[in-house]
Design a protein around this motif. Structure first.
Motif, PDB file in Angstrom:
ATOM      1  N   PRO A 404       0.809  -1.231   0.000  1.00 45.03           N
ATOM      2  CA  PRO A 404       0.000   0.000   0.000  1.00 45.03           C
ATOM      3  C   PRO A 404       0.831   1.265   0.000  1.00 45.03           C
ATOM      4  O   PRO A 404       0.337   2.326  -0.418  1.00 45.03           O
ATOM      5  N   GLY A 405       2.092   1.224   0.457  1.00 40.07           N
ATOM      6  CA  GLY A 405       2.906   2.436   0.466  1.00 40.07           C
ATOM      7  C   GLY A 405       4.029   2.355   1.476  1.00 40.07           C
ATOM      8  O   GLY A 405       4.281   1.306   2.087  1.00 40.07           O
ATOM      9  N   LYS A 406       4.720   3.486   1.656  1.00 42.46           N
ATOM     10  CA  LYS A 406       5.800   3.564   2.642  1.00 42.46           C
ATOM     11  C   LYS A 406       5.188   3.823   4.013  1.00 42.46           C
ATOM     12  O   LYS A 406       4.598   4.878   4.249  1.00 42.46           O
ATOM     13  N   VAL A 407       5.343   2.869   4.911  1.00 46.09           N
ATOM     14  CA  VAL A 407       4.743   2.940   6.243  1.00 46.09           C
ATOM     15  C   VAL A 407       5.842   3.189   7.264  1.00 46.09           C
ATOM     16  O   VAL A 407       6.773   2.392   7.397  1.00 46.09           O
ATOM     17  N   GLN A 408       5.718   4.293   7.981  1.00 48.99           N
ATOM     18  CA  GLN A 408       6.691   4.652   9.020  1.00 48.99           C
ATOM     19  C   GLN A 408       6.214   4.145  10.376  1.00 48.99           C
ATOM     20  O   GLN A 408       5.053   4.323  10.746  1.00 48.99           O
ATOM     21  N   VAL A 409       7.125   3.516  11.102  1.00 43.70           N
ATOM     22  CA  VAL A 409       6.836   3.107  12.475  1.00 43.70           C
ATOM     23  C   VAL A 409       7.131   4.305  13.374  1.00 43.70           C
ATOM     24  O   VAL A 409       8.276   4.718  13.534  1.00 43.70           O
ATOM     25  N   LEU A 410       6.081   4.866  13.953  1.00 45.12           N
ATOM     26  CA  LEU A 410       6.233   6.063  14.791  1.00 45.12           C
ATOM     27  C   LEU A 410       6.602   5.727  16.223  1.00 45.12           C
ATOM     28  O   LEU A 410       7.143   6.573  16.941  1.00 45.12           O
ATOM     29  N   GLY A 411       6.276   4.514  16.662  1.00 40.81           N
ATOM     30  CA  GLY A 411       6.668   4.147  18.009  1.00 40.81           C
ATOM     31  C   GLY A 411       5.637   3.297  18.707  1.00 40.81           C
ATOM     32  O   GLY A 411       4.641   2.861  18.117  1.00 40.81           O
ATOM     33  N   VAL A 412       5.885   3.071  19.991  1.00 38.90           N
ATOM     34  CA  VAL A 412       5.009   2.272  20.841  1.00 38.90           C
ATOM     35  C   VAL A 412       4.314   3.205  21.814  1.00 38.90           C
ATOM     36  O   VAL A 412       4.934   4.104  22.395  1.00 38.90           O
ATOM     37  N   ALA A 413       3.021   3.017  21.971  1.00 39.45           N
ATOM     38  CA  ALA A 413       2.242   3.862  22.880  1.00 39.45           C
ATOM     39  C   ALA A 413       1.209   2.999  23.596  1.00 39.45           C
ATOM     40  O   ALA A 413       0.981   1.837  23.236  1.00 39.45           O
ATOM     41  N   GLU A 414       0.587   3.584  24.607  1.00 39.74           N
ATOM     42  CA  GLU A 414      -0.503   2.915  25.296  1.00 39.74           C
ATOM     43  C   GLU A 414      -1.714   3.829  25.247  1.00 39.74           C
ATOM     44  O   GLU A 414      -1.664   4.984  25.664  1.00 39.74           O
ATOM     45  N   THR A 415      -2.786   3.327  24.682  1.00 37.97           N
ATOM     46  CA  THR A 415      -4.002   4.106  24.562  1.00 37.97           C
ATOM     47  C   THR A 415      -5.204   3.185  24.710  1.00 37.97           C
ATOM     48  O   THR A 415      -5.155   2.019  24.303  1.00 37.97           O
ATOM     49  N   LYS A 416      -6.243   3.703  25.342  1.00 37.79           N
ATOM     50  CA  LYS A 416      -7.440   2.906  25.633  1.00 37.79           C
ATOM     51  C   LYS A 416      -7.077   1.630  26.386  1.00 37.79           C
ATOM     52  O   LYS A 416      -7.691   0.580  26.206  1.00 37.79           O
ATOM     53  N   GLY A 417      -6.042   1.738  27.216  1.00 38.04           N
ATOM     54  CA  GLY A 417      -5.611   0.603  28.012  1.00 38.04           C
ATOM     55  C   GLY A 417      -4.922  -0.492  27.235  1.00 38.04           C
ATOM     56  O   GLY A 417      -4.732  -1.596  27.752  1.00 38.04           O
ATOM     57  N   GLU A 418      -4.513  -0.181  26.003  1.00 40.19           N
ATOM     58  CA  GLU A 418      -3.893  -1.200  25.154  1.00 40.19           C
ATOM     59  C   GLU A 418      -2.548  -0.691  24.653  1.00 40.19           C
ATOM     60  O   GLU A 418      -2.418   0.467  24.236  1.00 40.19           O
ATOM     61  N   LYS A 419      -1.554  -1.548  24.697  1.00 36.51           N
ATOM     62  CA  LYS A 419      -0.233  -1.226  24.152  1.00 36.51           C
ATOM     63  C   LYS A 419      -0.268  -1.446  22.651  1.00 36.51           C
ATOM     64  O   LYS A 419      -0.633  -2.537  22.177  1.00 36.51           O
ATOM     65  N   VAL A 420       0.118  -0.424  21.900  1.00 38.39           N
ATOM     66  CA  VAL A 420      -0.035  -0.486  20.450  1.00 38.39           C
ATOM     67  C   VAL A 420       1.232   0.010  19.761  1.00 38.39           C
ATOM     68  O   VAL A 420       2.045   0.733  20.339  1.00 38.39           O
ATOM     69  N   ILE A 421       1.366  -0.373  18.489  1.00 37.97           N
ATOM     70  CA  ILE A 421       2.382   0.189  17.601  1.00 37.97           C
ATOM     71  C   ILE A 421       1.700   1.242  16.745  1.00 37.97           C
ATOM     72  O   ILE A 421       0.685   0.962  16.089  1.00 37.97           O
ATOM     73  N   THR A 422       2.244   2.443  16.758  1.00 34.25           N
ATOM     74  CA  THR A 422       1.684   3.553  15.995  1.00 34.25           C
ATOM     75  C   THR A 422       2.437   3.711  14.685  1.00 34.25           C
ATOM     76  O   THR A 422       3.670   3.685  14.659  1.00 34.25           O
ATOM     77  N   MET A 423       1.690   3.876  13.593  1.00 39.54           N
ATOM     78  CA  MET A 423       2.289   3.993  12.264  1.00 39.54           C
ATOM     79  C   MET A 423       1.579   5.079  11.463  1.00 39.54           C
ATOM     80  O   MET A 423       0.520   5.557  11.833  1.00 39.54           O
ATOM     81  N   ARG A 424       2.209   5.437  10.343  1.00 36.48           N
ATOM     82  CA  ARG A 424       1.578   6.337   9.381  1.00 36.48           C
ATOM     83  C   ARG A 424       2.220   6.130   8.012  1.00 36.48           C
ATOM     84  O   ARG A 424       3.326   5.594   7.907  1.00 36.48           O
ATOM     85  N   PHE A 425       1.511   6.536   6.977  1.00 36.32           N
ATOM     86  CA  PHE A 425       2.055   6.464   5.629  1.00 36.32           C
ATOM     87  C   PHE A 425       2.875   7.715   5.333  1.00 36.32           C
ATOM     88  O   PHE A 425       2.430   8.840   5.555  1.00 36.32           O
ATOM     89  N   LEU A 426       4.076   7.493   4.785  1.00 35.01           N
ATOM     90  CA  LEU A 426       4.869   8.587   4.225  1.00 35.01           C
ATOM     91  C   LEU A 426       4.608   8.725   2.729  1.00 35.01           C
ATOM     92  O   LEU A 426       4.793   9.795   2.157  1.00 35.01           O
ATOM     93  N   GLN A 427       4.207   7.634   2.107  1.00 35.64           N
ATOM     94  CA  GLN A 427       3.749   7.606   0.731  1.00 35.64           C
ATOM     95  C   GLN A 427       2.660   6.565   0.654  1.00 35.64           C
ATOM     96  O   GLN A 427       2.675   5.583   1.413  1.00 35.64           O
ATOM     97  N   GLY A 428       1.705   6.769  -0.272  1.00 34.99           N
ATOM     98  CA  GLY A 428       0.628   5.802  -0.381  1.00 34.99           C
ATOM     99  C   GLY A 428       0.114   5.714  -1.799  1.00 34.99           C
ATOM    100  O   GLY A 428       0.208   6.680  -2.570  1.00 34.99           O
TER     101      GLY A 428
END
Length: 479
Positions: A404-428
């Motif tokens: 689907p595109g270039k996906v950047q790993v932004l980091g690890v966070a905890e939200t809504k009581g869940e530990k998650v990996i946060t990402m975003r597209f740099l290209q799509g």
């Protein structure tokens, strides 16, 4: 520049290099910057002659056999500059530059290695070995991220097999004489270009088709010449592609990029090769045309920046008006160390280059050997990023070049009581996907997007339904 013999030319560049930097990096006098070298004649080593490398006597017969077995499946080529200037033979086989250029047993899965080793030991014919190698290659995901299915563009209803158009603004062009390299990286995701698999090689001889395609697609602002290594081509052949592009005076074309490893693997390309002056003049002509010329340079380890030949080649390229942007994947066994990355980025900035991307090892070839888990890659990036000034923080990553595109790993966070990996597209594939954050369940072992599950109980990531539609439309168009 008037014609010079190789020794005089190197000494001339030593003076120019010191003059350009004003002694800011090195205080050595021009005469001491560059020792006259007699090894500027290119010598390639591959399976047929690598045992002739003088330093290879340090390896055991078992290690040599392993190189021969893996080299029957994955491409293998190195050269005298890499062997003499970049590899620390006192640390072989663990030296990172040795691992970067010489096949290692673990680069094949155990059952693949055993199959090939058995055939080689038995003295089977080249056709039998080639048949087995091709079968193994097809199991290594030779063209990831939709390169054959989704990226090949069409002009007047005909596919242009020497091009890819994945992102709206950028077209990739594969000049056929540039579909090899001065040496092959063992992690290279374009390894099918070098092993002769029918139907798995991108190449184009048609500069006219490129110009026609750009005229038909005014949304394209960037052309990336890639391969292989386009700067391995002679200046005359490279001019056959670049000059028509400039002469066309396309109003939409703003940036010309050239991907290369030549600065590291054969810096003499810009210093003492027979047509070095001509290729530098050609690049100066491109930059002077008003198009932004970007050299997309691949450096995987700071040692590649240390030789004086490399530093001088960088300065000579910069003198053309080109901007050198640097990139590399993060790789186990080679550079999975934040201190190493910080050192590399700082050296690049010192030399006038622009750190551009930290990638993740593509899901092809020997990914199982090189891949760093996404979470660990983010930690490496973050720790290295903290050690450079703002001038080095132009770099983006860690980034996966997925379907689907270039996906950047932004980091690890905890939200809504869940530990998650946060990402975003740099290209799509759809520009609307770009910079939209999305979340995956925490997984410290995952090495690629398709190993992750959407967070918060969502059945799919936000882009997947549209990606399915793109696949359907592509299948319909090609039928």
């Amino acid at each position: 520049m008037e014609a010079l013999d190789s020794g005089a030319r190197l000494n001339a560049y030593s003076f120019n290099y010191n003059e350009i930097l004003g002694g800011s990096i090195m205080s050595t006098s021009p005469k001491k910057i560059f020792t006259r070298i007699d090894s500027t004649r290119y010598t390639a080593y591959n399976l047929g002659n690598f045992r002739e490398i003088p330093q290879i006597a340090r390896l055991s017969e078992e290690q040599l056999f392993e190189i021969e077995v893996v080299g029957r499946v994955l491409p293998f080529k190195t050269n005298n500059f890499v062997v003499d200037k970049l590899i620390d033979w006192d640390k072989v086989p663990d030296d990172p530059m040795f691992v970067l250029t010489f096949p290692q047993r673990e680069m094949l899965l155990p059952h693949h290695y055993e199959e090939m080793a058995r055939l080689v030991k038995a003295g089977e014919s080249s056709s039998v070995i080639r048949e087995a190698a091709d079968r193994i290659r097809l199991e290594l995901n030779p063209h990831p991220a939709g390169q054959l299915d989704l990226n090949v563009p069409y002009l007047d209803g005909k596919p242009l097999h020497g091009m890819q158009h994945k992102y709206r603004e950028t077209v990739l062009f594969f000049p056929s004489p540039g579909q090899t390299c001065h040496a092959y990286c063992t992690f290279c995701f374009r390894w099918p270009q070098f092993v002769g698999l029918s139907g798995l090689k991108f190449a184009s001889r048609e500069a006219e088709q490129l110009v026609a395609y750009l005229k038909a697609h005014p949304e394209v602002t960037d052309v990336l010449f890639t391969g292989g290594d386009p700067l391995l081509m002679s200046a005359r052949r490279l001019a056959d592609y670049l000059e028509p592009l400039i002469a066309a005076e396309l109003p939409n074309l703003r940036h010309i990029r050239i991907g290369t490893k030549a600065l590291s693997y054969w810096p003499y390309r810009f210093l003492t090769d027979a047509d070095s002056d001509h290729i530098v003049s050609l690049l100066r002509k491109v930059a002077a045309s008003g198009k932004h010329l970007a050299i997309m340079a691949h450096f995987n380890h700071p040692r590649e920046l240390e030789p004086q030949e490399v530093q001088q080649a960088i300065q000579r390229l910069r003198s053309t008006g080109a901007v050198i942007r640097t990139q590399s994947p993060v790789l186990r066994h080679i550079n999975d160390d934040p201190a190493l990355w910080a050192r590399m980025w700082n050296m690049q900035v010192d030399l006038g280059c622009v750190p551009y991307y930290m990638f993740l090892a593509r899901d092809t070839g020997a990914q199982h050997y090189f891949a760093v888990p996404l979470v660990r890659a983010w930690e490496i990036f973050r720790e290295a990023y903290q050690r450079v000034s703002g001038l080095g923080r132009t770099v983006r990553g860690p980034s996966m070049s997925t379907c689907p595109g270039k996906v950047q790993v932004l980091g690890v966070a905890e939200t809504k009581g869940e530990k998650v990996i946060t990402m975003r597209f740099l290209q799509g594939r759809n520009p609307d996907w770009i910079h939209r954050p999305f979340f995956a369940e925490y997984d410290d072992k995952a090495t690629w997007l398709d190993e992750l599950k959407p967070a918060f109980g969502q059945p799919r990531f936000f882009f997947e339904e549209e990606l399915d539609r793109i696949y359907r439309e592509s299948a319909f168009a090609s039928s």
